[in-house]
Scaffold this motif. Structure first.
Motif, PDB file in Angstrom:
ATOM      1  N   ASP A   1       0.854  -1.200   0.000  1.00  0.00           N
ATOM      2  CA  ASP A   1       0.000   0.000   0.000  1.00  0.00           C
ATOM      3  C   ASP A   1       0.880   1.237   0.000  1.00  0.00           C
ATOM      4  O   ASP A   1       2.101   1.140   0.187  1.00  0.00           O
ATOM      5  CB  ASP A   1      -0.938  -0.006   1.227  1.00  0.00           C
ATOM      6  CG  ASP A   1      -0.181   0.040   2.532  1.00  0.00           C
ATOM      7  OD1 ASP A   1       0.580   0.998   2.744  1.00  0.00           O
ATOM      8  OD2 ASP A   1      -0.336  -0.897   3.356  1.00  0.00           O
TER       9      ASP A   1
ATOM     10  N   PHE B   1       3.700  -6.235   2.719  1.00  0.00           N
ATOM     11  CA  PHE B   1       3.731  -7.493   3.471  1.00  0.00           C
ATOM     12  C   PHE B   1       3.944  -8.628   2.476  1.00  0.00           C
ATOM     13  O   PHE B   1       3.279  -8.689   1.447  1.00  0.00           O
ATOM     14  CB  PHE B   1       2.425  -7.689   4.261  1.00  0.00           C
ATOM     15  CG  PHE B   1       2.374  -6.798   5.468  1.00  0.00           C
ATOM     16  CD1 PHE B   1       1.994  -5.468   5.348  1.00  0.00           C
ATOM     17  CD2 PHE B   1       2.738  -7.278   6.716  1.00  0.00           C
ATOM     18  CE1 PHE B   1       1.985  -4.627   6.455  1.00  0.00           C
ATOM     19  CE2 PHE B   1       2.721  -6.455   7.823  1.00  0.00           C
ATOM     20  CZ  PHE B   1       2.346  -5.117   7.697  1.00  0.00           C
TER      21      PHE B   1
ATOM     22  N   ILE C   1       0.399   4.906   5.559  1.00  0.00           N
ATOM     23  CA  ILE C   1       1.164   5.639   6.588  1.00  0.00           C
ATOM     24  C   ILE C   1       2.505   5.000   6.902  1.00  0.00           C
ATOM     25  O   ILE C   1       3.342   5.606   7.563  1.00  0.00           O
ATOM     26  CB  ILE C   1       0.340   5.787   7.892  1.00  0.00           C
ATOM     27  CG1 ILE C   1       0.016   4.416   8.494  1.00  0.00           C
ATOM     28  CG2 ILE C   1      -0.916   6.559   7.641  1.00  0.00           C
ATOM     29  CD1 ILE C   1      -0.631   4.523   9.859  1.00  0.00           C
ATOM     30  N   GLY C   2       2.735   3.765   6.447  1.00  0.00           N
ATOM     31  CA  GLY C   2       4.044   3.137   6.646  1.00  0.00           C
ATOM     32  C   GLY C   2       4.283   2.696   8.085  1.00  0.00           C
ATOM     33  O   GLY C   2       3.450   2.922   8.977  1.00  0.00           O
TER      34      GLY C   2
ATOM     35  N   VAL D   1      -4.090  -8.088  16.960  1.00  0.00           N
ATOM     36  CA  VAL D   1      -3.985  -9.547  16.958  1.00  0.00           C
ATOM     37  C   VAL D   1      -3.832 -10.079  15.535  1.00  0.00           C
ATOM     38  O   VAL D   1      -3.233 -11.131  15.313  1.00  0.00           O
ATOM     39  CB  VAL D   1      -5.246 -10.164  17.638  1.00  0.00           C
ATOM     40  CG1 VAL D   1      -5.356 -11.647  17.379  1.00  0.00           C
ATOM     41  CG2 VAL D   1      -5.198  -9.908  19.131  1.00  0.00           C
ATOM     42  N   GLY D   2      -4.336  -9.298  14.555  1.00  0.00           N
ATOM     43  CA  GLY D   2      -4.395  -9.775  13.174  1.00  0.00           C
ATOM     44  C   GLY D   2      -3.068 -10.296  12.643  1.00  0.00           C
ATOM     45  O   GLY D   2      -3.006 -11.395  12.081  1.00  0.00           O
ATOM     46  N   LEU D   3      -1.980  -9.527  12.818  1.00  0.00           N
ATOM     47  CA  LEU D   3      -0.697  -9.945  12.247  1.00  0.00           C
ATOM     48  C   LEU D   3      -0.092 -11.120  13.009  1.00  0.00           C
ATOM     49  O   LEU D   3       0.557 -11.988  12.410  1.00  0.00           O
ATOM     50  CB  LEU D   3       0.292  -8.775  12.221  1.00  0.00           C
ATOM     51  CG  LEU D   3       0.010  -7.690  11.176  1.00  0.00           C
ATOM     52  CD1 LEU D   3       1.051  -6.594  11.245  1.00  0.00           C
ATOM     53  CD2 LEU D   3      -0.034  -8.284   9.772  1.00  0.00           C
TER      54      LEU D   3
ATOM     55  N   ALA E   1       0.612  -6.328  19.459  1.00  0.00           N
ATOM     56  CA  ALA E   1       1.487  -5.206  19.106  1.00  0.00           C
ATOM     57  C   ALA E   1       0.748  -4.223  18.226  1.00  0.00           C
ATOM     58  O   ALA E   1       0.057  -4.608  17.291  1.00  0.00           O
ATOM     59  CB  ALA E   1       2.717  -5.715  18.372  1.00  0.00           C
ATOM     60  N   GLN E   2       0.909  -2.960  18.554  1.00  0.00           N
ATOM     61  CA  GLN E   2       0.396  -1.912  17.684  1.00  0.00           C
ATOM     62  C   GLN E   2       1.457  -0.835  17.626  1.00  0.00           C
ATOM     63  O   GLN E   2       2.123  -0.556  18.624  1.00  0.00           O
ATOM     64  CB  GLN E   2      -0.911  -1.350  18.250  1.00  0.00           C
ATOM     65  CG  GLN E   2      -2.017  -2.418  18.226  1.00  0.00           C
ATOM     66  CD  GLN E   2      -3.373  -1.857  18.541  1.00  0.00           C
ATOM     67  OE1 GLN E   2      -3.514  -1.099  19.471  1.00  0.00           O
ATOM     68  NE2 GLN E   2      -4.358  -2.245  17.763  1.00  0.00           N
TER      69      GLN E   2
ATOM     70  N   ILE F   1      -7.235  -4.653  17.229  1.00  0.00           N
ATOM     71  CA  ILE F   1      -6.814  -4.941  18.606  1.00  0.00           C
ATOM     72  C   ILE F   1      -5.392  -5.499  18.636  1.00  0.00           C
ATOM     73  O   ILE F   1      -4.919  -5.991  19.645  1.00  0.00           O
ATOM     74  CB  ILE F   1      -7.783  -5.923  19.315  1.00  0.00           C
ATOM     75  CG1 ILE F   1      -8.056  -7.139  18.440  1.00  0.00           C
ATOM     76  CG2 ILE F   1      -9.055  -5.226  19.720  1.00  0.00           C
ATOM     77  CD1 ILE F   1      -8.842  -8.236  19.137  1.00  0.00           C
TER      78      ILE F   1
HETATM   79  P1  ADP Z   1      -4.526  -4.099  14.363  1.00  0.00           P
HETATM   80  O1  ADP Z   1      -5.746  -4.848  14.663  1.00  0.00           O
HETATM   81  O2  ADP Z   1      -4.138  -3.102  15.391  1.00  0.00           O
HETATM   82  O3  ADP Z   1      -4.493  -3.568  12.973  1.00  0.00           O
HETATM   83  P2  ADP Z   1      -2.580  -6.007  13.456  1.00  0.00           P
HETATM   84  O4  ADP Z   1      -1.916  -7.134  14.187  1.00  0.00           O
HETATM   85  O5  ADP Z   1      -3.333  -6.335  12.208  1.00  0.00           O
HETATM   86  O6  ADP Z   1      -3.430  -5.233  14.507  1.00  0.00           O
HETATM   87  O7  ADP Z   1      -1.456  -4.959  13.094  1.00  0.00           O
HETATM   88  C1  ADP Z   1      -0.563  -4.558  14.100  1.00  0.00           C
HETATM   89  C2  ADP Z   1      -0.094  -3.132  13.873  1.00  0.00           C
HETATM   90  O8  ADP Z   1       0.720  -3.089  12.715  1.00  0.00           O
HETATM   91  C3  ADP Z   1      -1.216  -2.170  13.591  1.00  0.00           C
HETATM   92  O9  ADP Z   1      -1.747  -1.653  14.796  1.00  0.00           O
HETATM   93  C4  ADP Z   1      -0.545  -1.104  12.757  1.00  0.00           C
HETATM   94  O10 ADP Z   1       0.067  -0.154  13.627  1.00  0.00           O
HETATM   95  C5  ADP Z   1       0.536  -1.847  12.031  1.00  0.00           C
HETATM   96  N1  ADP Z   1       0.167  -2.160  10.647  1.00  0.00           N
HETATM   97  C6  ADP Z   1      -0.362  -3.314  10.148  1.00  0.00           C
HETATM   98  N2  ADP Z   1      -0.537  -3.249   8.819  1.00  0.00           N
HETATM   99  C7  ADP Z   1      -0.133  -2.017   8.445  1.00  0.00           C
HETATM  100  C8  ADP Z   1      -0.071  -1.330   7.185  1.00  0.00           C
HETATM  101  N3  ADP Z   1      -0.484  -1.902   6.042  1.00  0.00           N
HETATM  102  N4  ADP Z   1       0.419  -0.063   7.186  1.00  0.00           N
HETATM  103  C9  ADP Z   1       0.837   0.530   8.334  1.00  0.00           C
HETATM  104  N5  ADP Z   1       0.814  -0.071   9.547  1.00  0.00           N
HETATM  105  C10 ADP Z   1       0.314  -1.317   9.610  1.00  0.00           C
END
Ligand code: ADP
Length: 501
Positions: free
Chosen positions: A422, A484, A425-426, A455-457, A440-441, A453
């Motif tokens: 994408d 990614f 915001i990086g 957890v997704g990654l 982690a956020q 929250i």
């Molecule tokens: P969340 O539910 O907070 O999005 P994730 O585990 O999916 O949790 O992602 C963890 C953190 O990684 C996000 O809170 C965000 O800060 C960062 N992040 C994930 N994907 C991106 C992205 N495409 N661009 C920028 N930051 C991202």
């Protein structure tokens, strides 16, 4: 010199002197001898030499050698005077001869060397003390529970202690004279660079952290902190480096625990927030439905809209709870993949469909480039679709409206590689790996998109790893977009048996 002068000379000599005949009877003694050895009166009254009764054997031996024509010098003797004071005396025995050359007796010169002897003794004590201190320092160096070594300018080991030798997995002797590059090749680039810096600045470098493995326990990653100090010669030139290494594995572990704990606290706050948010619209919808219940004129449309609003929020809450349950199951090893041979394109198409609402909400442009060649994998299509949905949703959420999202899939060797990129915001470089940790956020939390929250990654990484794959994040930094990359092993081909050659 006349007789009186000679007498005066003898009387003033700083050395005590006495003269004996062959039977060791006194013939003459200097006044100093008389004082020091307490011989009063006429020497001839002292019939026999009785001094030093504690060493008669030495005297006897000296006498017989002197009468044979030798001069004998004895080492300094400790001699206790009648007044109790201690004197150190150096004795010199020599024959005296008559004019004919015949040996007529023995002359003894007694030199008081107390001052010199005490100074020597003090020096000896000092040397003993220095030896003791050196032994102590050597013992400490040898047995300290930290690593110590001294390297020359070419990074050759001049000495090394036991702890460090054990960490390097070689006996101490096997280090000496060899370069760091030969003994610990993994560390060499870092140490060489630090040494270059020290040679140009003359300043020590402290607390350089590195990850390593020691032979014992085998295979366990350990963390060390290393400090390099320049060693100077008397002209101030750097002649080598003193190195101090200590283990920080436990500190790291505690730090990681604190970090997890902190993230958990943050997570609970976020979770509470995320679960509470949908409740307001749900409550609202229920309220509307109640009002409409008794209202015959209420249109079907109004009821449907209220139900839809409530349904959407319930779905969101259910998704959050599902993610949580899923990650808990995975971290407890309770997940079974329902694997099937599937074309990755089908999984990606499904994921893109599921992410459409998010993509449209952000009015993003989507570019999809799927490989023409089928990318067959043996995987759980539902869970993998969830992984890609997560990545695409994140791309949509963390990109300002009207952004661009690119999805590509291609084959690289025996792997299928999916990229979700994408221009949003990086991610700060130092957080690229930690975002895969549970809860982690990226800080600051104000950049958080609603509905997440953290957890997704973590879930995505666990699922990808369960499939034998890898996931990584790349970003040039804040405001520079994110990428990614997921790598999954391609399904094994049915191989034709090799022809015997
Ligand atoms: P969340 O539910 O907070 O999005 P994730 O585990 O999916 O949790 O992602 C963890 C953190 O990684 C996000 O809170 C965000 O800060 C960062 N992040 C994930 N994907 C991106 C992205 N495409 N661009 C920028 N930051 C991202």
């Amino acid at each position: 010199m006349n007789g009186a002068d000679l007498q005066a000379f003898i009387e003033n000599m700083p050395v005590a002197a006495a003269m004996f005949d062959c039977d060791m009877k006194y013939v003459a003694m200097s006044p100093r001898w008389r004082v020091d050895y307490e011989r009063a009166g006429d020497p001839r009254e002292n019939r026999h030499c009785e001094i030093l009764p504690e060493i008669p054997q030495r005297w006897r031996e000296a006498r017989s050698r002197v009468l044979g024509g030798e001069t004998v010098i004895s080492p300094a003797d400790r001699f206790e005077r009648a007044d109790g004071s201690i004197q150190w005396v150096r004795w010199e025995f020599m024959p005296w001869r008559a004019a004919s050359g015949e040996i007529c007796g023995v002359v003894i010169l007694a030199e008081d060397v107390t001052g010199r002897e005490l100074a020597d003794a003090a020096l000896r004590d000092e040397a003993v003390e220095m030896d003791r201190q050196r032994d102590q320092i050597e013992w400490l160096y040898e047995n300290a529970p930290i690593g110590l070594c001294h390297l020359d300018r070419d990074l050759r080991y001049l000495c090394v202690n036991r702890w460090l030798a054990e960490i390097n997995g070689l006996p101490i002797e096997a280090h000496i004279g060899r370069r760091v590059r030969e003994v610990a090749p993994a560390l060499a680039p870092g140490i060489e660079e630090s040494a270059r810096k020290i040679l140009s600045t003359g300043e020590a470098l402290r607390d350089i952290e590195f990850r390593g493995r020691a032979p014992r326990p085998p295979g366990v990653a350990r963390y060390f902190s290393l400090s390099l100090h320049p060693a100077f010669d008397s002209e101030g030139q750097i002649i080598g480096f003193n190195v101090v290494v200590h283990e920080v594995t436990e500190k790291k572990r505690i730090h990681a625990l604190c970090e997890t704990d902190r993230r958990k606290d943050e997570f609970l706050a976020t979770l509470a927030h995320e679960l509470r948010n949908p409740l307001a619209p749900i409550k609202n919808a229920v309220h509307v439905l109640r009002l409409l219940e008794d209202d015959d004129s209420a249109t079907k449309e109004k009821r449907r809209a209220a139900l839809e609003r409530a349904g959407r929020q319930v779905d969101h809450m259910a998704r959050l709870v599902d993610d949580l349950l899923e990650i808990t199951r995975i971290s407890h090893g309770k997940v079974e993949l329902r694997k099937a041979r599937t074309d990755l394109a089908a999984i990606l198409t499904q994921a893109i469909d599921l992410s459409q609402p998010q993509i449209q909400a952000g009015s993003h442009r989507l570019a999809v480039d799927l490989s023409a060649e089928p990318l067959q994998i043996d995987g759980d299509p539902v869970r993998l679709a969830q992984v890609f949905t997560n990545l695409i949703n994140n791309a949509a959420r963390y990109t300002d409206a009207g952004g661009r999202i690119e999805i590509a899939a291609a084959r690289e060797g025996e792997e299928a590689v999916v990229t979700v990129r994408d221009n949003g915001i990086g991610i700060p470089r130092q957080q690229l790996s930690s975002i895969f940790e549970m809860f982690a956020q990226v800080e600051p939390t104000c950049r958080r998109a609603p509905g997440g929250i953290g957890v997704g990654l973590a879930l995505a990484r666990s699922v990808v790893q369960l499939h034998g794959g890898r996931i990584e994040a790349r970003s040039e930094g804040l405001g520079r977009g994110s990428e990614f990359i997921v790598r999954l092993p391609l399904a094994a081909h049915v191989e034709t048996p090799a022809m015997a050659s």
